[in-house]
Design a protein around this motif. Structure first.
Motif, PDB file in Angstrom:
ATOM      1  N   ALA A  95       0.971  -1.210  -0.118  1.00  0.00           N
ATOM      2  CA  ALA A  95       0.077  -0.125   0.014  1.00  0.00           C
ATOM      3  C   ALA A  95       0.847   1.226   0.131  1.00  0.00           C
ATOM      4  O   ALA A  95       2.152   1.067   0.174  1.00  0.00           O
ATOM      5  N   LEU A  96       0.215   2.601  -0.210  1.00  0.00           N
ATOM      6  CA  LEU A  96       1.092   3.500  -0.016  1.00  0.00           C
ATOM      7  C   LEU A  96       1.429   3.812   1.223  1.00  0.00           C
ATOM      8  O   LEU A  96       0.383   3.632   2.117  1.00  0.00           O
ATOM      9  N   GLU A  97       2.594   4.254   1.650  1.00  0.00           N
ATOM     10  CA  GLU A  97       3.127   4.544   2.686  1.00  0.00           C
ATOM     11  C   GLU A  97       2.086   5.428   3.690  1.00  0.00           C
ATOM     12  O   GLU A  97       1.728   5.362   4.803  1.00  0.00           O
ATOM     13  N   SER A  98       1.675   6.566   3.064  1.00  0.00           N
ATOM     14  CA  SER A  98       0.746   7.436   3.366  1.00  0.00           C
ATOM     15  C   SER A  98      -0.365   6.803   4.028  1.00  0.00           C
ATOM     16  O   SER A  98      -1.263   7.118   5.167  1.00  0.00           O
ATOM     17  N   ASP A  99      -0.997   5.732   3.457  1.00  0.00           N
ATOM     18  CA  ASP A  99      -2.139   4.939   3.843  1.00  0.00           C
ATOM     19  C   ASP A  99      -1.970   3.890   4.787  1.00  0.00           C
ATOM     20  O   ASP A  99      -3.033   3.652   5.522  1.00  0.00           O
ATOM     21  N   LEU A 100      -0.684   3.614   4.980  1.00  0.00           N
ATOM     22  CA  LEU A 100      -0.713   2.838   6.298  1.00  0.00           C
ATOM     23  C   LEU A 100      -0.091   3.448   7.536  1.00  0.00           C
ATOM     24  O   LEU A 100      -0.441   2.937   8.570  1.00  0.00           O
ATOM     25  N   THR A 101       0.383   4.692   7.534  1.00  0.00           N
ATOM     26  CA  THR A 101       0.667   5.552   8.760  1.00  0.00           C
ATOM     27  C   THR A 101      -0.284   5.573   9.615  1.00  0.00           C
ATOM     28  O   THR A 101      -1.391   5.989   9.151  1.00  0.00           O
ATOM     29  N   GLY A 102       0.165   4.904  10.841  1.00  0.00           N
ATOM     30  CA  GLY A 102      -1.017   5.260  11.782  1.00  0.00           C
ATOM     31  C   GLY A 102      -2.106   4.382  12.049  1.00  0.00           C
ATOM     32  O   GLY A 102      -2.885   4.054  12.770  1.00  0.00           O
ATOM     33  N   ARG A 103      -2.095   3.013  10.840  1.00  0.00           N
ATOM     34  CA  ARG A 103      -2.986   2.069  10.714  1.00  0.00           C
ATOM     35  C   ARG A 103      -2.189   0.766  10.956  1.00  0.00           C
ATOM     36  O   ARG A 103      -2.903  -0.238  10.732  1.00  0.00           O
ATOM     37  N   GLU A 104      -1.228   0.503  11.301  1.00  0.00           N
ATOM     38  CA  GLU A 104      -0.215  -0.489  11.232  1.00  0.00           C
ATOM     39  C   GLU A 104      -0.823  -1.391  12.003  1.00  0.00           C
ATOM     40  O   GLU A 104      -1.220  -2.829  11.785  1.00  0.00           O
ATOM     41  N   THR A 105      -0.912  -1.111  13.417  1.00  0.00           N
ATOM     42  CA  THR A 105      -1.450  -2.043  14.587  1.00  0.00           C
ATOM     43  C   THR A 105      -2.843  -2.638  14.265  1.00  0.00           C
ATOM     44  O   THR A 105      -3.287  -3.825  14.305  1.00  0.00           O
ATOM     45  N   ALA A 106      -3.800  -1.658  13.815  1.00  0.00           N
ATOM     46  CA  ALA A 106      -5.246  -2.035  13.434  1.00  0.00           C
ATOM     47  C   ALA A 106      -5.115  -3.060  12.078  1.00  0.00           C
ATOM     48  O   ALA A 106      -6.102  -3.896  12.168  1.00  0.00           O
ATOM     49  N   LEU A 107      -4.401  -2.737  11.430  1.00  0.00           N
ATOM     50  CA  LEU A 107      -4.257  -3.745  10.251  1.00  0.00           C
ATOM     51  C   LEU A 107      -3.904  -4.926  10.393  1.00  0.00           C
ATOM     52  O   LEU A 107      -4.479  -5.865   9.879  1.00  0.00           O
ATOM     53  N   ILE A 108      -2.877  -5.055  11.061  1.00  0.00           N
ATOM     54  CA  ILE A 108      -2.288  -6.272  11.456  1.00  0.00           C
ATOM     55  C   ILE A 108      -3.204  -7.094  12.516  1.00  0.00           C
ATOM     56  O   ILE A 108      -3.649  -8.503  12.065  1.00  0.00           O
ATOM     57  N   GLU A 109      -3.714  -6.458  13.410  1.00  0.00           N
ATOM     58  CA  GLU A 109      -5.040  -7.105  14.018  1.00  0.00           C
ATOM     59  C   GLU A 109      -6.037  -7.671  13.228  1.00  0.00           C
ATOM     60  O   GLU A 109      -6.766  -8.834  13.409  1.00  0.00           O
TER      61      GLU A 109
ATOM     62  N   GLU B 175      -2.524   7.134  -8.809  1.00  0.00           N
ATOM     63  CA  GLU B 175      -2.610   8.245  -7.911  1.00  0.00           C
ATOM     64  C   GLU B 175      -3.129   7.826  -6.635  1.00  0.00           C
ATOM     65  O   GLU B 175      -2.797   8.329  -5.558  1.00  0.00           O
ATOM     66  N   SER B 176      -4.047   6.777  -6.514  1.00  0.00           N
ATOM     67  CA  SER B 176      -4.468   6.255  -5.135  1.00  0.00           C
ATOM     68  C   SER B 176      -4.850   4.734  -5.255  1.00  0.00           C
ATOM     69  O   SER B 176      -5.858   4.380  -5.146  1.00  0.00           O
ATOM     70  N   PRO B 177      -3.770   4.049  -5.425  1.00  0.00           N
ATOM     71  CA  PRO B 177      -4.152   2.674  -5.562  1.00  0.00           C
ATOM     72  C   PRO B 177      -4.695   2.039  -4.217  1.00  0.00           C
ATOM     73  O   PRO B 177      -4.285   2.292  -3.132  1.00  0.00           O
ATOM     74  N   ALA B 178      -5.440   0.957  -4.395  1.00  0.00           N
ATOM     75  CA  ALA B 178      -6.151   0.354  -3.176  1.00  0.00           C
ATOM     76  C   ALA B 178      -5.021  -0.772  -2.767  1.00  0.00           C
ATOM     77  O   ALA B 178      -3.936  -1.194  -3.690  1.00  0.00           O
ATOM     78  N   PRO B 179      -4.874  -1.036  -1.386  1.00  0.00           N
ATOM     79  CA  PRO B 179      -3.991  -2.008  -0.917  1.00  0.00           C
ATOM     80  C   PRO B 179      -4.141  -3.473  -1.720  1.00  0.00           C
ATOM     81  O   PRO B 179      -5.117  -3.773  -2.220  1.00  0.00           O
TER      82      PRO B 179
END
Length: 128
Positions: A8-22, A60-64
């Motif tokens: 994913a784009l880094e900006s789409d992951l930032t701050g969401r890492e833990t929630a996404l892993i869970e 421009e804004s690819p989905a994961p």
């Protein structure tokens, strides 16, 4: 061991890492059961802008995009179609729950089966 690699784009992951892993771990558990929780391996790969291209130009804004590595034998089970459908649905739902409904239509989930004897851990081929 289920391996999920999310690009994913880094900006789409930032701050969401833990929630996404869970959420991704919970998605696998929803299909396989709680016994699989400690085996789920999630890797989040953040790409900077202009390092993801679609159609010959930067996206421009690819989905994961998720690559889900599992043992090839899953595809030979009598319930393989159901398992595949549930994994795709649950993993997509996990991404959407964390990243928002706007990504749903573009989320890709590729299930990649590894044949027995074609992977290794710690320098040793895994035979089962």
């Amino acid at each position: 061991m289920p391996h999920l690699t999310v690009h994913a784009l880094e900006s789409d992951l930032t701050g969401r890492e833990t929630a996404l892993i869970e959420a991704l771990t919970d998605a696998v558990v929803a299909v396989y059961g709680d016994w699989a929780r400690d085996l789920v391996d999630v890797r989040l790969i953040g790409l900077p802008p202009n390092r993801w291209g679609i159609g010959g130009k930067p996206a421009e804004s690819p989905a994961p995009a998720v690559t889900f590595g599992i043992k090839e034998s899953v595809f030979a089970r009598p319930d393989a179609d159901e398992i595949v459908a549930r994994l795709v649905t649950e993993v997509t739902g996990a991404i959407v729950a964390v990243c928002g409904e706007g990504v749903r239509s573009g989320v890709t989930v590729d299930l990649v089966g590894t044949p027995v004897g074609r992977s290794g851990v710690g320098g040793v081929v895994v035979a089962a």
